[in-house]
Design a protein around this motif. Structure first.
Motif, short mmCIF file in Angstrom:
data_model
loop_
_atom_site.label_atom_id
_atom_site.label_comp_id
_atom_site.label_asym_id
_atom_site.label_seq_id
_atom_site.Cartn_x
_atom_site.Cartn_y
_atom_site.Cartn_z
N SER A 1 0.74 -1.26 0.03
CA SER A 1 -0.06 -0.03 -0.04
C SER A 1 1.10 1.29 0.06
O SER A 1 0.52 2.11 -0.62
CB SER A 1 -0.89 -0.01 1.14
OG SER A 1 -1.58 1.11 1.25
N ASP A 2 2.02 1.22 0.63
CA ASP A 2 2.87 2.35 0.84
C ASP A 2 3.57 2.69 -0.34
O ASP A 2 3.88 3.87 -0.84
CB ASP A 2 3.83 2.26 1.87
CG ASP A 2 3.27 2.20 3.36
OD1 ASP A 2 2.12 2.78 3.28
OD2 ASP A 2 4.16 1.85 4.33
N VAL A 3 3.68 1.63 -1.24
CA VAL A 3 4.03 1.87 -2.48
C VAL A 3 3.39 2.26 -3.52
O VAL A 3 3.77 3.21 -4.26
CB VAL A 3 4.92 0.62 -3.18
CG1 VAL A 3 5.28 0.54 -4.78
CG2 VAL A 3 5.98 -0.06 -2.43
N VAL A 4 2.21 2.04 -3.59
CA VAL A 4 1.02 2.61 -4.26
C VAL A 4 0.93 4.07 -3.99
O VAL A 4 0.83 4.85 -4.88
CB VAL A 4 -0.17 1.81 -4.26
CG1 VAL A 4 -1.36 2.65 -5.06
CG2 VAL A 4 -0.11 0.37 -4.74
N VAL A 5 0.80 4.37 -2.58
CA VAL A 5 0.57 5.61 -2.25
C VAL A 5 1.63 6.59 -2.47
O VAL A 5 1.51 7.77 -3.04
CB VAL A 5 0.43 5.79 -0.73
CG1 VAL A 5 0.36 7.26 -0.19
CG2 VAL A 5 -0.87 4.88 -0.35
N ARG A 6 2.91 6.08 -2.73
CA ARG A 6 4.03 6.96 -2.98
C ARG A 6 4.18 7.19 -4.54
O ARG A 6 4.37 8.37 -4.94
CB ARG A 6 5.40 6.13 -2.53
CG ARG A 6 6.54 6.92 -2.71
CD ARG A 6 7.92 5.82 -2.64
NE ARG A 6 7.72 4.95 -1.47
CZ ARG A 6 8.15 3.67 -1.30
NH1 ARG A 6 9.08 3.27 -2.15
NH2 ARG A 6 8.02 3.23 -0.27
N TYR A 7 3.50 6.25 -5.13
CA TYR A 7 3.40 6.57 -6.51
C TYR A 7 2.56 7.27 -6.88
O TYR A 7 2.66 8.17 -7.75
CB TYR A 7 3.35 5.15 -7.38
CG TYR A 7 3.32 5.15 -8.75
CD1 TYR A 7 4.54 5.09 -9.51
CD2 TYR A 7 2.29 5.51 -9.57
CE1 TYR A 7 4.67 5.35 -10.96
CE2 TYR A 7 2.35 5.77 -10.96
CZ TYR A 7 3.48 5.61 -11.51
OH TYR A 7 3.71 5.74 -12.83
N ALA A 8 1.43 7.31 -6.38
CA ALA A 8 0.28 8.51 -6.32
C ALA A 8 0.63 9.52 -5.99
O ALA A 8 0.11 10.56 -6.77
CB ALA A 8 -1.19 8.02 -5.80
N ARG A 9 1.41 9.90 -4.97
CA ARG A 9 1.63 10.99 -4.32
C ARG A 9 2.44 11.84 -5.61
O ARG A 9 2.63 12.88 -5.73
CB ARG A 9 2.53 10.91 -3.08
CG ARG A 9 2.92 12.12 -2.29
CD ARG A 9 1.65 12.86 -1.62
NE ARG A 9 1.24 11.81 -0.56
CZ ARG A 9 1.76 11.94 0.64
NH1 ARG A 9 2.79 12.77 0.91
NH2 ARG A 9 1.31 11.11 1.71
N ALA A 10 3.62 10.94 -6.02
CA ALA A 10 4.38 11.48 -7.14
C ALA A 10 3.59 12.00 -8.43
O ALA A 10 4.03 12.99 -8.89
CB ALA A 10 5.38 10.50 -7.50
N LEU A 11 2.69 11.44 -8.75
CA LEU A 11 1.87 11.83 -9.78
C LEU A 11 1.19 13.12 -9.75
O LEU A 11 0.88 13.76 -10.54
CB LEU A 11 0.92 10.80 -10.16
CG LEU A 11 1.34 9.37 -10.56
CD1 LEU A 11 0.00 8.63 -11.36
CD2 LEU A 11 1.98 9.58 -12.04
N GLU A 12 0.85 13.48 -8.39
CA GLU A 12 0.44 14.59 -8.28
C GLU A 12 0.88 15.89 -8.34
O GLU A 12 0.61 16.94 -8.05
CB GLU A 12 -0.54 14.55 -6.77
CG GLU A 12 -1.58 13.74 -6.58
CD GLU A 12 -2.18 14.22 -5.17
OE1 GLU A 12 -3.46 14.32 -5.26
OE2 GLU A 12 -1.70 13.69 -4.40
N ASN A 13 2.38 15.63 -8.35
CA ASN A 13 3.17 16.92 -8.25
C ASN A 13 2.84 17.74 -9.46
O ASN A 13 2.60 17.27 -10.67
CB ASN A 13 4.58 16.63 -8.33
CG ASN A 13 5.20 15.64 -6.93
OD1 ASN A 13 4.57 16.17 -6.03
ND2 ASN A 13 5.48 14.81 -7.14
#
Length: 453
Positions: free
Chosen positions: A354-366
């Protein structure tokens, strides 16, 4: 951001929970309407009942406007096909859960390229790698790296005899020559981003940042045995057990893996190196563990399919003075109980994924230039450590940190400049091109500018 999650098993449910808590617009797809109803009643998410490989189901979920599609069903092939179809129907980015060992070799790069996958997610491999890192440095309960392993954040638990117990943080630099910084402290259920007046106590879980060599030097100064575990006993021949045994054997460790199922044990014998000892017996029986040398092993890793069993057998190993004990526990309520029972090293594959997916989603938001390069959850997921790239539009460029007004519960834990790790003082400055390590508790950061008050 619009995210579609296909598959609502243990991993999928945890991913949905994390993404919903991040404020994303989440839609879940599953073939079981009861599962859909349960998730949508608990979490802020919409649901569609159907197959993730059905075009009409994907369209009903809004695939044309989907920023991220996450396929985490129990079948690798279904996940890959779902992502392939979803990508062709308009999904911006795709993540597929791919677990089977035969796919996670040289084939994975080929599959990612051919299917245009943004990320291949293997929770079992991720968990095994985290356990492997901990066994390399048994004094830690968690270790994460930044910028090509030039910088680390390490979690340790203070024992009564620790030289850090009872020390005020402002006095640490005068007592120790090592260059490190205590960036977070968990005490019971509370997490602190500590100031200079904070006094460390026995039982505190502390997060500290430093370069790898400084971490090892600090452990020596504290009188902590920093030698890696050489003799490791693994209970359970699951995929995690297989991956971990393979990693440890390749690193020269002596590995003994105990698996109750005869067919699985025979399969593991053919898959693992000859020097890995596979025992076909019921490791849940304490006499079996003792006969196999539990009290002379350096580390014990409990990887059965039952959280409760892993906790009880880990306690048994701790009572028998095994220096390092790691337990796989997925259920949140049992993780808390295990911690209260004195088990300091708990690994949750579903939480790691889950942390990996959240990290990826957070990066997409930049969207403003200073990107999230890396993100880790620490202190039992109660705090985050993020690595940002400092661009020229960051208002704090060239300003001494002592003159930079930070938001509450924010701390700059490190600066990486041309691969050199800097533990910052008030006189240090962030320069363009630096990678900045930020620790935050109870604050969501998408951009480096978000740290400023």
């Amino acid at each position: 951001m619009k995210v579609i999650v296909v598959g609502c098993g243990k991993i999928g449910t945890t991913v949905v929970e994390s993404l919903a808590n991040e404020g994303h617009d989440v839609v879940v797809i599953d073939t079981d309407q009861k599962v859909i109803d349960n998730i949508t009643n608990i979490h802020d998410a919409m649901g569609v009942c159907g197959s993730g490989t059905d075009c009409e189901t994907l369209k009903e979920a809004g695939i044309e406007h989907c920023d991220l599609l996450v396929a985490v069903t129990s079948l690798d092939e279904l996940n890959m096909l779902c992502c392939y179809i979803g990508k062709n129907l308009g999904a911006g980015h795709t993540i597929a859960r791919i677990r089977r060992p035969e796919y996670n070799t040289d084939n994975i790069s080929f599959l990612r390229q051919q299917l245009d996958l943004s990320l291949a997610l293997n929770p079992e491999m991720l968990a095994a790698r985290e356990m492997f890192n901990i066994l390399r440095f048994p004094y830690t309960v968690k270790i994460e790296t930044f910028s090509g392993k030039s910088f680390e954040i390490v979690e340790i638990i203070l024992k009564e005899e620790s030289a850090l117990t009872g020390v005020k943080l402002m006095d640490i630099r005068s007592r120790f020559k090592q260059n490190f910084l205590v960036v977070a402290v968990q005490r019971g259920d509370e997490v602190f981003i500590p100031g200079g007046d904070f006094i460390l106590r026995k039982g505190d879980k502390i997060g500290l940042t430093a370069s790898p060599i400084e971490v090892q030097n600090l452990m020596k100064a504290l009188g902590v045995d920093s030698k890696q575990a050489r003799n490791v006993m693994i209970l359970g021949g699951s995929r995690i057990g297989f991956y971990l045994a393979k990693l440890l054997s390749a690193a020269g460790n002596n590995v003994k893996l105990i698996e109750r199922d005869t067919e699985r044990a025979e399969e593991l014998v053919g898959m693992l190196p000859n020097k890995t000892v596979v025992i076909n017996d019921d490791g849940a029986q304490q006499e079996v563990l003792m006969e196999e040398g539990l009290n002379t092993t350096d580390a014990f890793v409990a990887l059965t399919g039952m959280d409760e069993q892993n906790i009880l057998l880990s306690i048994f190993a701790s009572v028998n003075k095994v220096p390092k004990v790691i337990s796989k526990v997925n259920r949140k309520e049992l993780m808390s109980m295990a911690d209260q029972l004195g088990l300091d090293c708990i690994i949750s594959p579903r939480r790691i994924a889950s942390d990996v997916v959240v990290r990826y989603a957070r990066a997409l938001e930049n969207s403003r230039g200073s990107n999230v390069e890396t993100m880790y959850k620490i202190m039992d997921d109660n705090a985050e450590v993020l690595e940002f790239n400092a661009n020229s539009d960051f208002e704090g460029i060239g300003v001494p940190l002592k003159n930079t007004r930070l938001r509450k519960n924010i701390l700059i834990g490190g600066i990486i400049r041309e691969r050199k790790a800097i533990i910052p003082t008030g006189d240090d400055k962030i320069l363009q091109g630096d990678r900045v390590i930020v620790v935050a508790a109870g604050v969501r950061l998408n951009d480096l500018s978000d740290i400023l008050a």
